[in-house]
Design a protein around this motif. Sequence first.
Motif, PDB file in Angstrom:
ATOM      1  N   THR A 106      11.996  19.048 -67.494  1.00 35.77           N
ATOM      2  CA  THR A 106      12.980  19.969 -66.897  1.00 35.77           C
ATOM      3  C   THR A 106      12.888  20.005 -65.364  1.00 35.77           C
ATOM      4  OG1 THR A 106      11.439  21.819 -67.094  1.00 35.77           O
ATOM      5  CG2 THR A 106      12.955  21.508 -68.919  1.00 35.77           C
ATOM      6  N   THR A 127      13.547  16.243 -64.034  1.00 38.07           N
ATOM      7  CA  THR A 127      14.801  15.744 -64.617  1.00 38.07           C
ATOM      8  C   THR A 127      15.768  15.349 -63.500  1.00 38.07           C
ATOM      9  OG1 THR A 127      14.505  17.317 -66.397  1.00 38.07           O
ATOM     10  CG2 THR A 127      16.673  16.316 -66.227  1.00 38.07           C
ATOM     11  N   GLN A 144      20.531  20.845 -74.794  1.00 39.13           N
ATOM     12  CA  GLN A 144      19.333  20.416 -74.061  1.00 39.13           C
ATOM     13  C   GLN A 144      18.245  19.806 -74.938  1.00 39.13           C
ATOM     14  OE1 GLN A 144      18.270  23.828 -71.583  1.00 39.13           O
ATOM     15  NE2 GLN A 144      19.257  22.852 -69.836  1.00 39.13           N
TER      16      GLN A 144
END
Length: 314
Positions: free
Chosen positions: A205, A209, A248
Amino acid sequence: MPAWFKKARRPIAAQDKASRVPEGLWVKCPSCGKALYNKELTANLHVCPKCAHHFRMTAADRLRMLFDGADWTEHDVELRSNDPLRFTDTKPYRARLEASIKATGLNDAIIVGSGRLDDIPVVIGAMEYSFIGGSMGVVVGEKIARAAERALQERCPLIIVSCSGGARMMEGALSLMQMAKIAAALGRLDRAGVPYVSILTDPTTGGVTASFAMLGDVHIAEPKALIGFAGPRVIEQTIRQKLPEGFQRSEFLLAKGFIDAIVDRRELKATLALLLRAMQGLPSPAPKTAAAETETETESETTIRLARPAPDQT
Ligand SMILES: [Zn+2]
């Protein structure tokens, strides 16, 4: 009454040490609820044998899984954060670092090494989530940038296994600068035609990312991994909409074209070997037959074949 006749009151929870199951012998699978024997789970690469739930893996275990044997070299072991901002939140950053170094035996949230994967020379970086949430500060950034430079120098593929909560807030803007530094190093790798494969594991994350995890030539995720930039709650509050089911997660991202494949951890090494050979135009190590020897594919033919969907998908 003499004290030795008295039975001392003890809380119910405190059992005799001997009768207690040694800590960590059994693990409950959070997905199927089955009790799993820890040794069996380790032997199965930390994947639930009942339901294939992928448990989080340490960076060291990850590298042991990917490299051939123990014959690989770790790089930049000595790099440590010097707490450039003298940062303190609920406790000083320096104390957090000390505690994480002690708990993990690592100096920061990544291990980088070079060795062989199925006999292919590679540079691999694996992030360690238990070191301040696998966060990327100056050390992680520097180690990944150096890994890319090493891969470029040796002209061998780079693999980064991400497992991170994002940028390290205790290093503020210096953490954010790592994104640009790594992106520049990966850009040089790209221009030289050296493959970079990004492995996204649970969780990937934030700033990770937003930089190197999504800059690969190929993106492979583990099943059901959380992959995203901002957390779902922040997004829901911003766009004032309910997010779709499975948002997600790897499967959702694959359907939306964000990643290239979802690979079970037990198949990961074999898949990487196949992929790296195809990307570099290396011959397959399969036993050679007369037919295989006469049929040689050019590099561009390989590229075209890989870019096409498999016949059963059309
Ligand atoms: Zn399970």
